[in-house]
Design a protein around this motif. Structure first.
Motif, PDB file in Angstrom:
ATOM      1  N   ASN A  33       0.166   5.772   6.257  1.00 38.00           N
ATOM      2  CA  ASN A  33       1.282   6.572   5.768  1.00 38.00           C
ATOM      3  C   ASN A  33       2.546   6.192   6.526  1.00 38.00           C
ATOM      4  O   ASN A  33       2.496   5.749   7.681  1.00 38.00           O
ATOM      5  CB  ASN A  33       0.998   8.075   5.887  1.00 38.00           C
ATOM      6  N   TRP A  87     -10.819  -2.911   5.631  1.00 37.97           N
ATOM      7  CA  TRP A  87      -9.363  -2.839   5.506  1.00 37.97           C
ATOM      8  C   TRP A  87      -8.961  -1.931   4.348  1.00 37.97           C
ATOM      9  O   TRP A  87      -8.037  -1.120   4.475  1.00 37.97           O
ATOM     10  CB  TRP A  87      -8.766  -4.232   5.319  1.00 37.97           C
ATOM     11  N   GLU A  88      -9.642  -2.021   3.228  1.00 45.71           N
ATOM     12  CA  GLU A  88      -9.315  -1.176   2.081  1.00 45.71           C
ATOM     13  C   GLU A  88      -9.506   0.303   2.421  1.00 45.71           C
ATOM     14  O   GLU A  88      -8.708   1.160   2.004  1.00 45.71           O
ATOM     15  CB  GLU A  88     -10.186  -1.573   0.886  1.00 45.71           C
ATOM     16  N   THR A  89     -10.538   0.596   3.193  1.00 40.75           N
ATOM     17  CA  THR A  89     -10.765   1.981   3.611  1.00 40.75           C
ATOM     18  C   THR A  89      -9.645   2.451   4.539  1.00 40.75           C
ATOM     19  O   THR A  89      -9.117   3.563   4.391  1.00 40.75           O
ATOM     20  CB  THR A  89     -12.122   2.108   4.326  1.00 40.75           C
ATOM     21  N   GLN A 142       2.636   1.815  -3.358  1.00 37.88           N
ATOM     22  CA  GLN A 142       1.727   2.336  -4.378  1.00 37.88           C
ATOM     23  C   GLN A 142       1.507   3.841  -4.229  1.00 37.88           C
ATOM     24  O   GLN A 142       1.211   4.525  -5.200  1.00 37.88           O
ATOM     25  CB  GLN A 142       0.384   1.601  -4.301  1.00 37.88           C
ATOM     26  N   ASN A 143       1.677   4.331  -2.992  1.00 37.59           N
ATOM     27  CA  ASN A 143       1.546   5.765  -2.740  1.00 37.59           C
ATOM     28  C   ASN A 143       2.883   6.488  -2.786  1.00 37.59           C
ATOM     29  O   ASN A 143       2.975   7.663  -2.389  1.00 37.59           O
ATOM     30  CB  ASN A 143       0.889   5.991  -1.369  1.00 37.59           C
ATOM     31  N   VAL A 200       0.837  -1.202   0.000  1.00 39.92           N
ATOM     32  CA  VAL A 200       0.000   0.000   0.000  1.00 39.92           C
ATOM     33  C   VAL A 200       0.870   1.250   0.000  1.00 39.92           C
ATOM     34  O   VAL A 200       0.646   2.192  -0.782  1.00 39.92           O
ATOM     35  CB  VAL A 200      -0.939  -0.001   1.222  1.00 39.92           C
ATOM     36  N   ALA A 227      -6.662   1.242   4.707  1.00 41.01           N
ATOM     37  CA  ALA A 227      -5.392   1.257   3.978  1.00 41.01           C
ATOM     38  C   ALA A 227      -5.150   2.606   3.289  1.00 41.01           C
ATOM     39  O   ALA A 227      -4.002   3.028   3.127  1.00 41.01           O
ATOM     40  CB  ALA A 227      -5.366   0.131   2.951  1.00 41.01           C
ATOM     41  N   LYS A 228      -6.223   3.277   2.908  1.00 44.08           N
ATOM     42  CA  LYS A 228      -6.075   4.577   2.248  1.00 44.08           C
ATOM     43  C   LYS A 228      -5.505   5.626   3.189  1.00 44.08           C
ATOM     44  O   LYS A 228      -4.957   6.640   2.743  1.00 44.08           O
ATOM     45  CB  LYS A 228      -7.434   5.032   1.708  1.00 44.08           C
ATOM     46  N   GLU A 229      -5.653   5.386   4.504  1.00 48.82           N
ATOM     47  CA  GLU A 229      -5.160   6.343   5.489  1.00 48.82           C
ATOM     48  C   GLU A 229      -3.753   6.008   5.978  1.00 48.82           C
ATOM     49  O   GLU A 229      -3.181   6.759   6.774  1.00 48.82           O
ATOM     50  CB  GLU A 229      -6.105   6.386   6.694  1.00 48.82           C
TER      51      GLU A 229
END
Length: 330
Positions: free
Chosen positions: A300, A292-294, A43-44, A40, A296-298
């Motif tokens: 860092n 988990w996907e939600t 990818q960012n 994750v 994962a967006k947070e």
């Protein structure tokens, strides 16, 4: 009058059974959870420090955990973090909220171990194994082609000064055996010139069922990460030794999650994996994987680096005046 008391049925003898240690499984799972998290971040376009990477992969930054206790705010933040709240670790030894049990075959001897946490489909006729058929032994020989003169023509054509070299080697082998015998040690106790060896291994026969039990006290997002971790785990892992010879293959079949907080019996049981594949089509799985996907967006790298950063070393106390004076005199 005395009334005879019938004791609970428990094995009255010891029986050898193989075991997959809980630490074996619990130590491997965080690496696959780390891979999910690092994917994750990558990818960012984010990277972590080497200390954070170590904490994600094996739970520790170094061999010296912080002596300083974590603050309440740190504990609560780590508890809520998708990865740390599940696997714990770090320099301040955050608690892991995944509990893994030792895995043993389901036999007449070990049956009592499953009284409390029992797979809903576990039954005696289908899954119980006779304890006498759990393991086998193999004897392994490694030969010495030079001593046995295997492919003699090839040896003569390929080895420099063959006749002299083979005679010197044969003498060294014989002398080594004689010295070992004289010292009343095995040939391994002296310098061994021969490559010949004799070993034995014990292994679990194919088809033995190890009911694996785990307990989780986690959020929905952490549960989703755990299930993704479990999916990665079964794709690549082998359990035990001699994996180079094909040992250690396993299959996670008929994996169920029991939600003990659910009062509705029809909603307590969820099948989450079968034949090494996550079942992603059920409403329950869509929900937890979506959580988990939600989360994962947070994610860092800065938060992970901060939570896994070792505390600064305390300054060393100054030596007292008498010690300083003694040092000057010397």
């Amino acid at each position: 009058a005395q009334v005879a008391h019938k004791a609970p049925i428990r094995p009255s003898y010891n029986e050898y059974v193989p075991v997959i240690a809980a630490n074996n499984l619990a130590g491997r799972l965080p690496r696959h959870g780390a891979a999910e998290v690092l994917d994750v971040l990558r990818q960012n376009g984010q990277k972590v420090t080497i200390q954070t990477y170590s904490a994600l992969a094996c739970g520790a930054v170094n061999g010296n955990p912080d002596a300083k206790d974590p603050l309440f705010a740190e504990i609560m933040e780590a508890r809520a973090h998708p990865y740390i709240g599940l696997f714990g670790g770090g320099p301040r030894m955050m608690r892991r909220y995944l509990r893994v049990h030792n895995a043993v075959p389901y036999t007449e001897v070990t049956k009592f171990m499953f009284d409390r946490l029992r797979h809903p489909k576990l039954d005696d006729e289908t899954h119980m194994t006779k304890a006498t058929w759990l393991t086998q032994n193999w004897l392994l020989n490694r030969n010495d082609d030079l001593i046995d003169l295997v492919n003699l023509a090839q040896q003569q054509a390929s080895i420099e000064n063959y006749v002299e070299a083979i005679q010197q080697r044969q003498s060294a082998v014989v002398d080594g055996k004689a010295k070992a015998e004289q010292e009343k040690t095995t040939a391994g106790g002296a310098k061994r010139e021969s490559t010949r060896s004799f070993t034995a291994i014990e292994f679990v026969v194919p088809g033995v069922i190890f009911p694996i039990r785990m307990e989780l006290d986690v959020t929905q997002a952490q549960l989703g990460l755990f299930l993704k971790t479990l999916g990665r785990f079964v794709e690549t892992e082998r359990i035990g030794g001699f994996v180079r010879n094909g040992f250690g293959l396993f299959s996670l079949d008929d994996v169920h999650l029991v939600d003990v907080s659910e009062t509705d019996e029809s909603k307590r049981l969820h099948k989450v994996m079968d034949n090494n594949k996550l079942i992603t089509t059920s409403d329950f799985m869509k929900q937890v994987l979506g959580e988990w996907e939600t989360a994962a967006k947070e994610l860092n790298a800065d938060d992970l680096n901060r939570l896994f950063k070792p505390s600064p070393e305390a300054p060393k106390k100054k030596a007292d005046k008498s010690a300083q004076d003694a040092e000057r005199v010397q």
